[in-house]
Each structure stands twice: as C-alpha cells, then as structure tokens.
Scaffold this motif. Structure first.
Motif, PDB file in Angstrom:
ATOM      1  N   SER A 179       0.798  -1.233   0.000  1.00  0.00           N
ATOM      2  CA  SER A 179       0.000   0.000   0.000  1.00  0.00           C
ATOM      3  C   SER A 179       0.829   1.281   0.000  1.00  0.00           C
ATOM      4  O   SER A 179       0.324   2.346   0.317  1.00  0.00           O
ATOM      5  CB  SER A 179      -0.975   0.023   1.186  1.00  0.00           C
ATOM      6  OG  SER A 179      -1.891  -1.040   1.074  1.00  0.00           O
ATOM      7  N   THR A 180       2.088   1.197  -0.363  1.00  0.00           N
ATOM      8  CA  THR A 180       2.948   2.375  -0.415  1.00  0.00           C
ATOM      9  C   THR A 180       2.816   3.051  -1.775  1.00  0.00           C
ATOM     10  O   THR A 180       2.775   2.392  -2.811  1.00  0.00           O
ATOM     11  CB  THR A 180       4.417   1.967  -0.184  1.00  0.00           C
ATOM     12  OG1 THR A 180       4.510   1.310   1.082  1.00  0.00           O
ATOM     13  CG2 THR A 180       5.337   3.170  -0.190  1.00  0.00           C
ATOM     14  N   TYR A 181       2.743   4.382  -1.760  1.00  0.00           N
ATOM     15  CA  TYR A 181       2.747   5.154  -2.998  1.00  0.00           C
ATOM     16  C   TYR A 181       4.164   5.184  -3.555  1.00  0.00           C
ATOM     17  O   TYR A 181       5.134   5.295  -2.802  1.00  0.00           O
ATOM     18  CB  TYR A 181       2.289   6.591  -2.748  1.00  0.00           C
ATOM     19  CG  TYR A 181       0.822   6.727  -2.438  1.00  0.00           C
ATOM     20  CD1 TYR A 181      -0.131   6.573  -3.445  1.00  0.00           C
ATOM     21  CD2 TYR A 181       0.384   7.029  -1.157  1.00  0.00           C
ATOM     22  CE1 TYR A 181      -1.478   6.723  -3.172  1.00  0.00           C
ATOM     23  CE2 TYR A 181      -0.964   7.183  -0.878  1.00  0.00           C
ATOM     24  CZ  TYR A 181      -1.884   7.030  -1.893  1.00  0.00           C
ATOM     25  OH  TYR A 181      -3.214   7.167  -1.627  1.00  0.00           O
ATOM     26  N   VAL A 182       4.266   5.135  -4.885  1.00  0.00           N
ATOM     27  CA  VAL A 182       5.568   5.104  -5.553  1.00  0.00           C
ATOM     28  C   VAL A 182       5.528   6.029  -6.770  1.00  0.00           C
ATOM     29  O   VAL A 182       4.611   5.960  -7.577  1.00  0.00           O
ATOM     30  CB  VAL A 182       5.912   3.670  -6.004  1.00  0.00           C
ATOM     31  CG1 VAL A 182       7.215   3.644  -6.780  1.00  0.00           C
ATOM     32  CG2 VAL A 182       5.975   2.733  -4.813  1.00  0.00           C
ATOM     33  N   VAL A 183       6.540   6.895  -6.874  1.00  0.00           N
ATOM     34  CA  VAL A 183       6.694   7.772  -8.041  1.00  0.00           C
ATOM     35  C   VAL A 183       8.127   7.672  -8.526  1.00  0.00           C
ATOM     36  O   VAL A 183       9.037   7.944  -7.767  1.00  0.00           O
ATOM     37  CB  VAL A 183       6.394   9.246  -7.687  1.00  0.00           C
ATOM     38  CG1 VAL A 183       6.704  10.158  -8.872  1.00  0.00           C
ATOM     39  CG2 VAL A 183       4.958   9.422  -7.249  1.00  0.00           C
ATOM     40  N   PRO A 184       8.345   7.290  -9.756  1.00  0.00           N
ATOM     41  CA  PRO A 184       7.420   6.647 -10.677  1.00  0.00           C
ATOM     42  C   PRO A 184       7.369   5.153 -10.390  1.00  0.00           C
ATOM     43  O   PRO A 184       8.298   4.589  -9.801  1.00  0.00           O
ATOM     44  CB  PRO A 184       8.058   6.916 -12.043  1.00  0.00           C
ATOM     45  CG  PRO A 184       9.525   6.909 -11.772  1.00  0.00           C
ATOM     46  CD  PRO A 184       9.659   7.512 -10.388  1.00  0.00           C
ATOM     47  N   PRO A 185       6.320   4.466 -10.815  1.00  0.00           N
ATOM     48  CA  PRO A 185       6.259   3.021 -10.597  1.00  0.00           C
ATOM     49  C   PRO A 185       7.275   2.306 -11.492  1.00  0.00           C
ATOM     50  O   PRO A 185       7.576   2.767 -12.584  1.00  0.00           O
ATOM     51  CB  PRO A 185       4.824   2.664 -10.996  1.00  0.00           C
ATOM     52  CG  PRO A 185       4.431   3.721 -11.961  1.00  0.00           C
ATOM     53  CD  PRO A 185       5.152   4.973 -11.528  1.00  0.00           C
ATOM     54  N   ASP A 186       7.797   1.219 -11.000  1.00  0.00           N
ATOM     55  CA  ASP A 186       8.781   0.425 -11.740  1.00  0.00           C
ATOM     56  C   ASP A 186       8.319  -1.024 -11.727  1.00  0.00           C
ATOM     57  O   ASP A 186       7.212  -1.323 -11.298  1.00  0.00           O
ATOM     58  CB  ASP A 186      10.153   0.586 -11.098  1.00  0.00           C
ATOM     59  CG  ASP A 186      11.294   0.308 -12.065  1.00  0.00           C
ATOM     60  OD1 ASP A 186      11.048  -0.237 -13.155  1.00  0.00           O
ATOM     61  OD2 ASP A 186      12.444   0.635 -11.729  1.00  0.00           O
ATOM     62  N   HIS A 187       9.161  -1.926 -12.115  1.00  0.00           N
ATOM     63  CA  HIS A 187       8.796  -3.346 -12.124  1.00  0.00           C
ATOM     64  C   HIS A 187       8.813  -3.939 -10.724  1.00  0.00           C
ATOM     65  O   HIS A 187       8.202  -4.978 -10.488  1.00  0.00           O
ATOM     66  CB  HIS A 187       9.750  -4.133 -13.032  1.00  0.00           C
ATOM     67  CG  HIS A 187       9.642  -3.717 -14.458  1.00  0.00           C
ATOM     68  ND1 HIS A 187       8.573  -4.060 -15.249  1.00  0.00           N
ATOM     69  CD2 HIS A 187      10.458  -2.969 -15.233  1.00  0.00           C
ATOM     70  CE1 HIS A 187       8.732  -3.548 -16.457  1.00  0.00           C
ATOM     71  NE2 HIS A 187       9.864  -2.884 -16.470  1.00  0.00           N
ATOM     72  N   THR A 188       9.521  -3.292  -9.810  1.00  0.00           N
ATOM     73  CA  THR A 188       9.647  -3.768  -8.434  1.00  0.00           C
ATOM     74  C   THR A 188       9.268  -2.634  -7.488  1.00  0.00           C
ATOM     75  O   THR A 188       9.616  -1.478  -7.722  1.00  0.00           O
ATOM     76  CB  THR A 188      11.109  -4.186  -8.154  1.00  0.00           C
ATOM     77  OG1 THR A 188      11.477  -5.187  -9.096  1.00  0.00           O
ATOM     78  CG2 THR A 188      11.282  -4.716  -6.749  1.00  0.00           C
ATOM     79  N   CYS A 189       8.570  -2.957  -6.412  1.00  0.00           N
ATOM     80  CA  CYS A 189       8.256  -1.934  -5.408  1.00  0.00           C
ATOM     81  C   CYS A 189       9.521  -1.639  -4.607  1.00  0.00           C
ATOM     82  O   CYS A 189      10.121  -2.552  -4.031  1.00  0.00           O
ATOM     83  CB  CYS A 189       7.149  -2.413  -4.468  1.00  0.00           C
ATOM     84  SG  CYS A 189       6.799  -1.220  -3.153  1.00  0.00           S
ATOM     85  N   PRO A 190       9.949  -0.386  -4.556  1.00  0.00           N
ATOM     86  CA  PRO A 190      11.166  -0.061  -3.810  1.00  0.00           C
ATOM     87  C   PRO A 190      11.000  -0.165  -2.293  1.00  0.00           C
ATOM     88  O   PRO A 190      11.972  -0.159  -1.561  1.00  0.00           O
ATOM     89  CB  PRO A 190      11.467   1.378  -4.235  1.00  0.00           C
ATOM     90  CG  PRO A 190      10.155   1.937  -4.632  1.00  0.00           C
ATOM     91  CD  PRO A 190       9.361   0.788  -5.192  1.00  0.00           C
ATOM     92  N   HIS A 191       9.765  -0.278  -1.818  1.00  0.00           N
ATOM     93  CA  HIS A 191       9.527  -0.333  -0.373  1.00  0.00           C
ATOM     94  C   HIS A 191       9.455  -1.762   0.149  1.00  0.00           C
ATOM     95  O   HIS A 191      10.085  -2.104   1.134  1.00  0.00           O
ATOM     96  CB  HIS A 191       8.265   0.455  -0.014  1.00  0.00           C
ATOM     97  CG  HIS A 191       8.391   1.901  -0.371  1.00  0.00           C
ATOM     98  ND1 HIS A 191       9.035   2.810   0.432  1.00  0.00           N
ATOM     99  CD2 HIS A 191       8.001   2.576  -1.475  1.00  0.00           C
ATOM    100  CE1 HIS A 191       9.035   3.994  -0.154  1.00  0.00           C
ATOM    101  NE2 HIS A 191       8.407   3.879  -1.311  1.00  0.00           N
ATOM    102  N   CYS A 192       8.686  -2.627  -0.518  1.00  0.00           N
ATOM    103  CA  CYS A 192       8.529  -4.005  -0.015  1.00  0.00           C
ATOM    104  C   CYS A 192       9.333  -5.010  -0.827  1.00  0.00           C
ATOM    105  O   CYS A 192       9.458  -6.162  -0.425  1.00  0.00           O
ATOM    106  CB  CYS A 192       7.063  -4.409   0.037  1.00  0.00           C
ATOM    107  SG  CYS A 192       6.275  -4.644  -1.583  1.00  0.00           S
ATOM    108  N   GLY A 193       9.850  -4.578  -1.988  1.00  0.00           N
ATOM    109  CA  GLY A 193      10.650  -5.468  -2.810  1.00  0.00           C
ATOM    110  C   GLY A 193       9.861  -6.416  -3.687  1.00  0.00           C
ATOM    111  O   GLY A 193      10.440  -7.250  -4.370  1.00  0.00           O
ATOM    112  N   SER A 194       8.539  -6.306  -3.688  1.00  0.00           N
ATOM    113  CA  SER A 194       7.729  -7.201  -4.494  1.00  0.00           C
ATOM    114  C   SER A 194       8.061  -7.041  -5.974  1.00  0.00           C
ATOM    115  O   SER A 194       8.146  -5.925  -6.487  1.00  0.00           O
ATOM    116  CB  SER A 194       6.236  -6.912  -4.284  1.00  0.00           C
ATOM    117  OG  SER A 194       5.462  -7.701  -5.166  1.00  0.00           O
ATOM    118  N   THR A 195       8.242  -8.160  -6.635  1.00  0.00           N
ATOM    119  CA  THR A 195       8.461  -8.135  -8.081  1.00  0.00           C
ATOM    120  C   THR A 195       7.138  -8.239  -8.835  1.00  0.00           C
ATOM    121  O   THR A 195       7.121  -8.249 -10.054  1.00  0.00           O
ATOM    122  CB  THR A 195       9.401  -9.284  -8.511  1.00  0.00           C
ATOM    123  OG1 THR A 195       8.826 -10.522  -8.086  1.00  0.00           O
ATOM    124  CG2 THR A 195      10.791  -9.099  -7.910  1.00  0.00           C
TER     125      THR A 195
END
Length: 158
Positions: free
Chosen positions: A43-59
């Motif tokens: 549920s973390t906001y990300v700018v810009p979105p990528d292939h991996t969440c920089p907060h939880c590491g989910s691919t």
C-alpha cells in the motif's frame, strides 16, 4: 459552403507520450485529477512506478494509480532561466518545485509553480496541485501556493 470545425492548434510545448504503464496517470491528469501509483502488496505510494516496489521489494507490485489530494509542501525549487526546448522559450524564467505530497513522507513529485518566477518561496511552503492544459485533452500537473490549514502542520487547503 460552410467551413468545417476548426482544427485544434498545434501544441507549442512538448506533450506527454504515455506508454502502457503511464497511460492511467495521463488520462487522470487530462481530467485534472492527480494520481500516484500504489503498491497492491504494501500500500505504499511510488513515483514513478517500476517493475519492483522499492519499499517491499515485491516483483509483482500490482501498481494501480489512485487519486491523491494534491496537497503538499515545497522541499526545494529551482528557477529555470534557459530553455533547450523551443516550446518553453517564451515561458522562461519559471519555477520548478520539488513537492512532498501530504499522503506519505518522502512521496515527492516535481512540477512547475504557476505563481510566477518572482514568487517568494520558502522550504515548507504549502502548495496544491493545479493543471496546465497544454493541448486538446492533455493536461500536466503543476502547483500553486496554498493557504496553510488550521487543521495541522503540513496540511494545506486549496
């Protein structure tokens, strides 16, 4: 014989070229709604979105663009005095602001401040999203100074 509808003028500024990932963002901006990608896993906001969440590491973050308030505070800024793109030559000087959005610490976006290049700014100044209509059906998020809110620090009303 009557003339057909007038063609929309060609934009003088560069316009976004949405790809599959950014299309929902630009579609919302065209409706004057600011959205930010949010990870479906943490549920973390990300700018810009990528292939991996920089907060939880989910691919497999399952990013979805969600509307946000557009309220925030100025973290930094710069005065743009020279344009390397023809569409901005008549617009310099202008201010670009680095804004931390109210939804999440360190959720930062950069945009033009519409209040003008001679505006007195300070770190922490409250801003609210505004939109520049740059072509038919194309709007770009920008910011305008806002009044401080009486509800608490860091919140602003537009």
């Amino acid at each position: 014989m009557t003339a057909g509808p007038a063609a929309a003028p060609e934009p003088t500024r560069p316009v976004p070229a949405p790809d599959e990932r950014s299309a929902p963002y630009w579609a919302a901006a065209a409706r004057h709604v600011l959205t930010v990608a949010r990870c479906a896993r943490c549920s973390t906001y990300v700018v810009p979105p990528d292939h991996t969440c920089p907060h939880c590491g989910s691919t497999d973050p399952g990013f979805a663009f969600e509307p946000v308030s557009g309220r925030g505070t100025v973290r930094s800024w710069t005065v743009v005095r020279q344009s390397f793109l023809p569409g901005f030559r008549g617009e310099v000087p202008f201010l670009l602001v680095d804004v931390e959005l109210a939804e999440q610490p360190d959720l930062r976006v950069i945009g033009r401040l519409l209040d003008g290049p001679d505006t007195t700014l300070r770190i922490g100044a409250p801003v609210a999203v505004a939109f520049e209509d740059v072509a038919d059906g194309v709007s770009v998020p920008a910011f305008a100074l806002a009044e401080p809110s009486a509800t608490g620090p860091g919140e602003v009303r537009s």
